[in-house]
Design a protein around this motif. Structure first.
Motif, PDB file in Angstrom:
ATOM      1  N   LEU A 207       0.865  -1.193   0.000  1.00  0.00           N
ATOM      2  CA  LEU A 207       0.000   0.000   0.000  1.00  0.00           C
ATOM      3  C   LEU A 207       0.894   1.234   0.000  1.00  0.00           C
ATOM      4  N   SER A 208       1.495   1.489  -1.143  1.00  0.00           N
ATOM      5  CA  SER A 208       2.517   2.529  -1.264  1.00  0.00           C
ATOM      6  C   SER A 208       2.075   3.577  -2.280  1.00  0.00           C
ATOM      7  N   ALA A 209       2.841   4.657  -2.328  1.00  0.00           N
ATOM      8  CA  ALA A 209       2.557   5.699  -3.313  1.00  0.00           C
ATOM      9  C   ALA A 209       2.695   5.148  -4.729  1.00  0.00           C
ATOM     10  N   ARG A 210       3.658   4.277  -4.933  1.00  0.00           N
ATOM     11  CA  ARG A 210       3.852   3.699  -6.269  1.00  0.00           C
ATOM     12  C   ARG A 210       2.622   2.880  -6.673  1.00  0.00           C
ATOM     13  N   PHE A 211       2.097   2.085  -5.733  1.00  0.00           N
ATOM     14  CA  PHE A 211       0.887   1.307  -6.015  1.00  0.00           C
ATOM     15  C   PHE A 211      -0.266   2.235  -6.377  1.00  0.00           C
ATOM     16  N   LEU A 212      -0.455   3.298  -5.596  1.00  0.00           N
ATOM     17  CA  LEU A 212      -1.568   4.216  -5.838  1.00  0.00           C
ATOM     18  C   LEU A 212      -1.452   4.900  -7.198  1.00  0.00           C
ATOM     19  N   LEU A 213      -0.235   5.225  -7.599  1.00  0.00           N
ATOM     20  CA  LEU A 213      -0.026   5.911  -8.867  1.00  0.00           C
ATOM     21  C   LEU A 213      -0.102   4.965 -10.062  1.00  0.00           C
ATOM     22  N   GLU A 214       0.224   3.689  -9.830  1.00  0.00           N
ATOM     23  CA  GLU A 214       0.250   2.725 -10.927  1.00  0.00           C
ATOM     24  C   GLU A 214      -1.068   1.959 -11.087  1.00  0.00           C
ATOM     25  N   MET A 215      -2.032   2.189 -10.186  1.00  0.00           N
ATOM     26  CA  MET A 215      -3.341   1.545 -10.343  1.00  0.00           C
ATOM     27  C   MET A 215      -3.895   1.880 -11.725  1.00  0.00           C
ATOM     28  N   ASN A 216      -4.274   0.845 -12.462  1.00  0.00           N
ATOM     29  CA  ASN A 216      -4.676   1.062 -13.848  1.00  0.00           C
ATOM     30  C   ASN A 216      -6.090   0.539 -14.085  1.00  0.00           C
ATOM     31  N   ASP A 217      -6.848   1.267 -14.910  1.00  0.00           N
ATOM     32  CA  ASP A 217      -8.212   0.858 -15.271  1.00  0.00           C
ATOM     33  C   ASP A 217      -9.111   0.696 -14.052  1.00  0.00           C
ATOM     34  N   GLN A 218      -8.894   1.522 -13.033  1.00  0.00           N
ATOM     35  CA  GLN A 218      -9.713   1.466 -11.822  1.00  0.00           C
ATOM     36  C   GLN A 218      -9.930   2.879 -11.302  1.00  0.00           C
ATOM     37  N   ALA A 219     -11.162   3.368 -11.446  1.00  0.00           N
ATOM     38  CA  ALA A 219     -11.483   4.699 -10.922  1.00  0.00           C
ATOM     39  C   ALA A 219     -11.635   4.700  -9.403  1.00  0.00           C
ATOM     40  N   PRO A 220     -12.249   3.658  -8.790  1.00  0.00           N
ATOM     41  CA  PRO A 220     -12.365   3.648  -7.332  1.00  0.00           C
ATOM     42  C   PRO A 220     -11.008   3.548  -6.645  1.00  0.00           C
ATOM     43  N   GLY A 221     -11.000   3.896  -5.375  1.00  0.00           N
ATOM     44  CA  GLY A 221      -9.763   3.873  -4.606  1.00  0.00           C
ATOM     45  C   GLY A 221      -9.355   2.478  -4.164  1.00  0.00           C
TER      46      GLY A 221
ATOM     47  N   LEU B 186     -14.536   9.406  16.389  1.00  0.00           N
ATOM     48  CA  LEU B 186     -13.311   8.940  15.725  1.00  0.00           C
ATOM     49  C   LEU B 186     -13.572   7.700  14.877  1.00  0.00           C
ATOM     50  N   LEU B 187     -14.327   6.754  15.443  1.00  0.00           N
ATOM     51  CA  LEU B 187     -14.664   5.540  14.690  1.00  0.00           C
ATOM     52  C   LEU B 187     -15.466   5.881  13.435  1.00  0.00           C
ATOM     53  N   ALA B 188     -16.415   6.805  13.585  1.00  0.00           N
ATOM     54  CA  ALA B 188     -17.218   7.220  12.438  1.00  0.00           C
ATOM     55  C   ALA B 188     -16.345   7.856  11.361  1.00  0.00           C
ATOM     56  N   GLY B 189     -15.392   8.670  11.784  1.00  0.00           N
ATOM     57  CA  GLY B 189     -14.493   9.312  10.831  1.00  0.00           C
ATOM     58  C   GLY B 189     -13.626   8.315  10.082  1.00  0.00           C
ATOM     59  N   VAL B 190     -13.118   7.315  10.800  1.00  0.00           N
ATOM     60  CA  VAL B 190     -12.306   6.281  10.154  1.00  0.00           C
ATOM     61  C   VAL B 190     -13.139   5.525   9.123  1.00  0.00           C
ATOM     62  N   ALA B 191     -14.360   5.127   9.518  1.00  0.00           N
ATOM     63  CA  ALA B 191     -15.235   4.399   8.591  1.00  0.00           C
ATOM     64  C   ALA B 191     -15.579   5.260   7.377  1.00  0.00           C
ATOM     65  N   MET B 192     -15.816   6.546   7.605  1.00  0.00           N
ATOM     66  CA  MET B 192     -16.150   7.433   6.488  1.00  0.00           C
ATOM     67  C   MET B 192     -14.962   7.589   5.545  1.00  0.00           C
ATOM     68  N   GLY B 193     -13.773   7.727   6.110  1.00  0.00           N
ATOM     69  CA  GLY B 193     -12.572   7.835   5.288  1.00  0.00           C
ATOM     70  C   GLY B 193     -12.361   6.596   4.442  1.00  0.00           C
ATOM     71  N   LEU B 194     -12.612   5.425   5.024  1.00  0.00           N
ATOM     72  CA  LEU B 194     -12.474   4.177   4.266  1.00  0.00           C
ATOM     73  C   LEU B 194     -13.522   4.093   3.161  1.00  0.00           C
ATOM     74  N   ALA B 195     -14.740   4.568   3.436  1.00  0.00           N
ATOM     75  CA  ALA B 195     -15.777   4.580   2.402  1.00  0.00           C
ATOM     76  C   ALA B 195     -15.340   5.429   1.210  1.00  0.00           C
ATOM     77  N   VAL B 196     -14.728   6.570   1.493  1.00  0.00           N
ATOM     78  CA  VAL B 196     -14.250   7.447   0.416  1.00  0.00           C
ATOM     79  C   VAL B 196     -13.137   6.756  -0.370  1.00  0.00           C
ATOM     80  N   LEU B 197     -12.287   5.994   0.327  1.00  0.00           N
ATOM     81  CA  LEU B 197     -11.237   5.243  -0.366  1.00  0.00           C
ATOM     82  C   LEU B 197     -11.813   4.116  -1.214  1.00  0.00           C
ATOM     83  N   GLY B 198     -13.066   3.755  -0.962  1.00  0.00           N
ATOM     84  CA  GLY B 198     -13.728   2.744  -1.781  1.00  0.00           C
ATOM     85  C   GLY B 198     -14.370   3.330  -3.011  1.00  0.00           C
TER      86      GLY B 198
END
Length: 426
Positions: free
Chosen positions: A59-73, A179-191
């Motif tokens: 789960l690195s910056a390189r992985f995030l930048l090289e994700m291909n053909d995937q709009a979701p996080g 805090l728990l709600a914020g973590v869950a919301m952040g993960l939803a956005v990453l989805g």
């Protein structure tokens, strides 16, 4: 002595039938998911390919930048990567993860309905089962796609955020839930990035509590935590999606896709609780006039065309009708979308004193509106992201009767057929 409920009463029978339909629908979807042994298809190969990229890069910056053909996080990969020992990243194992999360979504709907509407869990379960009547849910649950995980985490965020607000007598507990709600919301956005609109929408929960410093603290802490989870990824991408998928937003804005999303939102509402709509003879007349205006605009100016179920209709309609069908149905969808928005504003005004309801309504409408930002195509899967919110919003308007059972069955049938088109014809 109070009389015992009559097990043969119409209402009791309708509840039993709804339970059979809802639970049976889930069991049937689970069964066909187990039986779907086809290799990855549609968008599934793209997401699985990025699973192997994550295995290589972490789960690195390189992985995030090289994700291909995937709009979701990266939430999809974050969930499936540690489950390799169960799924081997093969079918149907990958698809069964979504089916498990769908059960989790139903459970969270029950918890939120009990919490917000103050009804017993048994009745809340009947309302929660409405998720199975949403046709788009069948597509995104029966395949290893990306919509279901963020849906689950968004409901976790709502549940914990409401607990945080309702636990104001204890600052420590309130902060913990926030805090728990914020973590869950952040993960939803990453989805799925559209869920980011729920962060500003949470500000509505302060609407009638401007002077309540503790309420402000809860909402600000929730928002900052959610942003702390998703902002680093957004910063690396320089946007809301991987740079290699920037074509999704090419062109910037599509009003037509937003119209389609609201029309599909209206369809969900008609299936679950049509009494949510305000309707009388004057409104019917207004809808007919609106349709005529949109038809003229479409013929001479806009030239929008959309043809749901076109492949099936081609087999039963004359060729001439098939040709004009997309231009006839498009003004219908635009009229329905506008009607849905007007009714949403009306319901917001009627329930203007209910902050939680307004928060859910704003979140639902904003998620639907994000379809305007996807310019390359429209998919009903985008509408599925608002399905759980629609279920929560329609609880006060749900009327249990045989007409409801018929709509429920039709919704599931449409969902089943739309899912099977992927497996039978692709």
């Amino acid at each position: 002595m109070p009389s015992c409920p009559n097990p043969k009463s119409p209402l009791h029978m309708e509840k039993r039938l709804l339970l059979i339909l809802g639970i049976g629908g889930y069991a049937f979807l689970l069964l066909i998911t187990l039986l779907h042994r086809q290799p990855p298809l549609f968008d599934e190969p793209l997401f699985i390919r990025n699973l192997f990229l994550m295995e290589k890069e972490g789960l690195s910056a390189r992985f995030l930048l090289e994700m291909n053909d995937q709009a979701p996080g990266p939430l999809y990969q974050m969930i499936h990567y540690p489950l390799y020992f169960l799924t081997q990243w093969q079918m149907p194992g990958l698809r069964l993860v979504n089916m498990t999360l769908l059960a989790g979504i139903t459970f969270m709907l029950v918890r939120i309905i009990v919490q917000h509407y103050k009804i017993n869990a048994g009745t809340a379960f009947l309302y929660a089962l409405n998720i199975m009547a949403v046709p788009m849910i069948w597509q995104v649950s029966g395949m290893a796609l990306t919509e279901i995980p963020p849906l689950f985490f968004s409901l976790l965020a709502i549940y914990w955020l409401l607990l945080s607000i309702n636990s104001m007598q204890s600052v420590t507990i309130s902060v913990l839930y926030s805090l728990l709600a914020g973590v869950a919301m952040g993960l939803a956005v990453l989805g799925r990035s559209p869920f980011i609109v729920m962060i500003p929408a949470s500000g509505i929960l302060i609407l009638h509590h401007w002077r309540d410093s503790r309420r402000w603290m809860v909402i600000i802490l929730f928002a900052l935590t959610a942003l702390a989870i998703c902002a680093p990824v957004i910063y690396i991408w320089k946007g809301l999606m991987p740079p290699k998928q920037a074509l999704v937003a090419a062109g910037g804005f599509s009003l037509w896709h937003g119209i389609l999303a609201f029309a599909y939102g209206a369809m969900m509402t008609i299936i679950i609780a049509p009494s949510w709509f305000i309707f009388n003879r004057k409104i019917l007349g207004g809808l007919l006039i609106t349709y005529l205006v949109f038809s003229l605009l479409n013929i001479f100016v806009l030239h929008y065309s959309y043809a749901p179920l076109s492949e099936a209709l081609e087999k039963v309609l004359p060729t001439a009708m098939v040709r004009i069908y997309p231009f006839v149905i498009s003004p219908v969808l635009a009229t329905v979308a506008l009607y849905y928005l007007v009714c949403s504003m009306y319901q917001a005004w009627i329930r203007r004193s209910e902050e939680t309801y307004l928060f859910l309504l704003a979140s639902c409408l904003l998620i639907l509106a994000t379809s305007c930002g996807v310019t390359h195509l429209f998919s009903s899967r985008y509408v599925a992201q608002a399905a759980a919110l629609a279920v929560l919003l329609l609880v006060p308007y749900d009327r249990l009767n045989y007409w409801k059972l018929a709509r429920f069955a039709v919704g599931m049938l449409i969902g089943f057929l739309s899912l099977e088109t992927y497996f039978l014809f692709r």
